[in-house]
Design an enzyme around this catalytic site. Structure first.
Site, PDB file in Angstrom:
ATOM      1  N   GLU A 292       0.823  -1.212   0.000  1.00 22.32           N
ATOM      2  CA  GLU A 292       0.000   0.000   0.000  1.00 22.32           C
ATOM      3  C   GLU A 292       0.862   1.270   0.000  1.00 22.32           C
ATOM      4  OE1 GLU A 292      -3.040  -0.518   2.981  1.00 22.32           O
ATOM      5  OE2 GLU A 292      -4.016  -2.022   1.728  1.00 22.32           O
TER       6      GLU A 292
ATOM      7  N   TYR B 228     -11.184  -4.035  -0.427  1.00 25.30           N
ATOM      8  CA  TYR B 228     -12.129  -4.287   0.670  1.00 25.30           C
ATOM      9  C   TYR B 228     -13.538  -3.827   0.312  1.00 25.30           C
ATOM     10  CZ  TYR B 228      -8.223  -5.765   3.485  1.00 25.30           C
ATOM     11  OH  TYR B 228      -7.138  -6.470   3.969  1.00 25.30           O
TER      12      TYR B 228
ATOM     13  N   GLU C 152      -5.097  -9.010  -0.793  1.00 26.47           N
ATOM     14  CA  GLU C 152      -5.923  -8.891   0.415  1.00 26.47           C
ATOM     15  C   GLU C 152      -7.375  -8.658   0.032  1.00 26.47           C
ATOM     16  OE1 GLU C 152      -4.717  -6.032   3.395  1.00 26.47           O
ATOM     17  OE2 GLU C 152      -2.599  -6.513   3.134  1.00 26.47           O
TER      18      GLU C 152
ATOM     19  N   TRP D 135      -7.238 -11.774   3.603  1.00 26.91           N
ATOM     20  CA  TRP D 135      -6.717 -11.057   4.761  1.00 26.91           C
ATOM     21  C   TRP D 135      -7.668 -11.298   5.901  1.00 26.91           C
ATOM     22  CZ3 TRP D 135      -2.097  -9.319   5.578  1.00 26.91           C
ATOM     23  CH2 TRP D 135      -1.853  -8.534   6.721  1.00 26.91           C
TER      24      TRP D 135
ATOM     25  N   LYS E  71      -9.758  -9.648  11.232  1.00 22.32           N
ATOM     26  CA  LYS E  71     -10.015 -10.210   9.899  1.00 22.32           C
ATOM     27  C   LYS E  71      -9.458 -11.628   9.764  1.00 22.32           C
ATOM     28  CE  LYS E  71     -10.511  -5.830   7.520  1.00 22.32           C
ATOM     29  NZ  LYS E  71      -9.970  -4.936   8.570  1.00 22.32           N
TER      30      LYS E  71
HETATM   31  C1  BDP Z   1      -4.755  -3.255   4.452  1.00 27.41           C
HETATM   32  C2  BDP Z   1      -3.364  -3.445   5.004  1.00 27.41           C
HETATM   33  C3  BDP Z   1      -3.306  -4.388   6.179  1.00 27.41           C
HETATM   34  C4  BDP Z   1      -4.458  -4.103   7.119  1.00 27.41           C
HETATM   35  C5  BDP Z   1      -5.765  -4.324   6.377  1.00 27.41           C
HETATM   36  C6  BDP Z   1      -6.989  -4.056   7.252  1.00 27.41           C
HETATM   37  O1  BDP Z   1      -2.482  -3.893   4.009  1.00 27.41           O
HETATM   38  O2  BDP Z   1      -2.064  -4.256   6.823  1.00 27.41           O
HETATM   39  O3  BDP Z   1      -4.386  -4.875   8.276  1.00 27.41           O
HETATM   40  O4  BDP Z   1      -5.814  -3.453   5.295  1.00 27.41           O
HETATM   41  O5  BDP Z   1      -7.483  -2.928   7.221  1.00 27.41           O
HETATM   42  O6  BDP Z   1      -4.936  -1.931   4.155  1.00 27.41           O
HETATM   43  O7  BDP Z   1      -7.424  -4.933   7.958  1.00 27.41           O
END
Ligand code: BDP
Length: 579
Positions: A401, A454, A490, A535, A554
């Protein structure tokens, strides 16, 4: 840097256990002469993060001082003596018997010093290590970042700028070992799989020229003998007929035995496990040993109660066992290089790994900072030199990121890509994106695209159907723009273990289970995707912030590694062939 090894020529002593520990809250221990002896406030375990061993250390992010004493065997007298630390977060300084030996910057890679002239063999020696764990904007990963734009971790406590707890301390094993005065410093191997044979090209690096021969043997009858040049380098090739390839079902390792021979005497030796395998991208498809491969798996963290980021063999065994139980074939070392022990185990278990740097959440000021650029290149070098012999590692990820929409990100990451490719031309290299691909300045330079997405969680919150539609559309658009294979590194949802709702709502086990399964299917059914990593593997400790309840939830497993509903759903999806 070679992993320490006990063998016919090398001695090895672990310095793990309890060390004295002192809290240096003003970071001025040296002014107080602690390098000659620390205040023996308490004893603490090594390897392990200091934070969860004592309540008052949980939020201690200054300098911790460690001291131990060791009687070095008299047999080390005629040898070179080495002190090696597997990893300590973040800047470490070492003193032996009050003499300053050296320092190392970086939280996740090993460092070692040759300390022969400072030690007394057959007697007690004092070893002191200070570990400065301050959170700063020019550390990797960075904390205390002023110009954050997108990630949203500003203001959390402690003030790191990433979503995992910045555990301090000596997190990986400490070893004392010996070598001869002429010793094997490095072994680099490249394997080339052809129709009925494999060709192994090796380079053995000695510390100096050597008036003897270097013997390299892979197996009965597959051996070579050479002489080191003035720089101590020996190169050669071995041909293996009908090689037994390393793969997921049969992670076969050959043992490459290197020996330095002076007349008939073996002066130094080293055994390196290697796997012969071929990973390629052909069109939009990934292949392992000419078989199509789709990466099913997770982003992980080195994280466990009490241990923090401390290396622990039992936790590694448990994690590998659970990965296999789900049917995963791969994981990413999110968001930093993992312990050598973990990677060695992955080699033996047949698990594929994307090895990641600790470059998390960079912003414009990082791209403009020369010190960061130099340090980042040093970390890439240390990571690749440490890990390039692992057959399990199939790709490198140079970023997680960050603000990759700013113009400065492009040349910065292009430079890191070229640096890594020169060190390891044999592996694919990626960078993980979280910004709108229409604005991204970085992905064009990498071998395949990695996306963290996400939809249905941070965006389209609570609306799974809309989240799934969005994921599908965005994936197609990404392929249209880049025309490169895509990996989703993720996707996922938090779930509080034991929380159930019908209909599924955010934070319930049902919502997480439906989301990961539905989104997995969308990703896996696209013709241009090469993998889907959920993730996360297990819940993990984060800084305090209103969006986290002690841990990031998560995980498909809880922090103590019990399965949530989603783990069972995914297990059935990934084990379909079992009927
Ligand atoms: C992503 C990141 C990760 C976070 C995850 C989250 O790469 O490190 O833990 O989101 O929001 O942005 O759970």
């Amino acid at each position: 840097m070679l992993y320490p090894q006990l063998n016919g020529q090398r001695m090895l002593t672990e310095l793990n256990g309890f060390w004295y520990f002192a809290v240096d809250k003003d970071n001025n221990g040296e002014e107080q002469q602690w390098q000659y002896g620390i205040p023996r406030e308490r004893e603490i375990a090594v390897p392990a993060s200091w934070n969860e061993q004592f309540q008052d250390l949980m939020y201690f992010f200054e300098t911790g001082w460690y001291e131990t004493s060791v009687e070095i065997p008299a047999s080390y007298q005629s040898e070179l003596v080495w002190l090696r630390v597997g990893a300590a977060n973040y800047i470490s300084k070492v003193w032996v018997n009050g003499q300053y030996i050296g320092s190392h910057e970086g939280a996740h890679l090993p460092f070692e010093f040759e300390i022969s002239q400072y030690v007394k063999c057959g007697q007690k020696n004092t070893i002191i290590v200070s570990v400065d764990a301050r959170i700063k904007s020019d550390r990797l990963p960075p904390g205390d970042v002023e110009d954050e734009q997108i990630i949203g971790f500003k203001g959390q406590y402690p003030n790191n700028y990433y979503d995992f707890f910045p555990y301090g301390g000596i997190n990986r094993p400490v070893y004392l070992y010996s070598t001869a005065h002429t010793y094997i410093k490095g072994i680099q191997v490249q394997t080339d799989v052809r129709e009925k044979e494999a060709v192994l090209t090796y380079q053995v690096q000695l510390n100096q020229a050597f008036a003897g021969s270097v013997h390299v043997q892979l197996a009965e009858g597959i051996a070579d003998q050479g002489v080191a040049d003035d720089e101590g380098i020996v190169k050669g090739q071995l041909t293996i007929e009908q090689p037994r390839l390393w793969g997921l079902e049969d992670p076969f390792l050959y043992s490459l035995q290197v020996e330095l021979l002076k007349k008939e005497t073996c002066v130094d030796s080293y055994r390196l496990d290697i796997g012969i395998r071929e990973v390629e991208l052909i069109g939009e498809q990934l292949y392992l040993n000419s078989q199509p491969l789709f990466l099913n798996g997770f982003g992980l963290h080195e994280d466990f109660p009490v241990l923090g980021k401390g290396m622990n063999h039992a936790v590694i065994a448990k994690d590998m066992n659970l990965l296999k139980w789900t049917g995963a074939n791969s994981f990413r070392t999110s968001h930093y290089p993992y312990s050598e022990e973990f990677l060695q185990y992955a080699d033996r278990q047949g698990m594929l790994v994307i090895g990641e740097t600790p470059f998390v959440g960079f912003v414009r000021s990082h791209y403009q900072n020369d010190r960061i650029r130099r340090q980042a290149k040093k970390v890439i070098q240390e990571m690749i030199v440490r890990d390039r012999q692992h057959p399990s590692i199939i790709a490198w990820s140079l970023a997680n990121e960050g603000d990759t929409f700013v113009a400065e990100a492009g040349p910065f990451y292009k430079e890191l890509y070229d640096h890594a490719k020169a060190l390891d031309p044999s592996r694919l290299i990626t960078a993980v994106n979280c910004v709108d691909i229409e604005e991204d300045q970085v992905l064009q330079y990498f071998d395949f695209i990695s996306l963290n997405r996400y939809y249905g969680w941070y965006e389209q919150a609570g609306r799974l159907d809309e989240g799934c539609d969005m994921l599908s559309k965005k994936l197609d658009r990404c392929f249209e723009v880049f025309q490169k294979p895509i990996m989703i590194t993720e996707f996922g949802a938090d779930a509080v273990a034991g929380l159930h709702t019908d209909p599924p709502e955010q934070f319930s086990e049902e919502y997480q289970a439906q989301m990961v399964l539905r989104q997995y299917q969308i990703i896996a059914n696209k013709p241009y995707t090469i993998g889907a990593h959920i993730w996360a593997f297990a819940d993990f400790k984060t800084s305090q912030t209103p969006s986290r309840v002690i841990v990031n939830r998560k995980g498909l497993f809880t922090r103590d590694r019990q399965p949530k509903l989603a783990a069972h759903y995914i297990k059935s999806a990934w084990n379909k062939h079992d009927g």
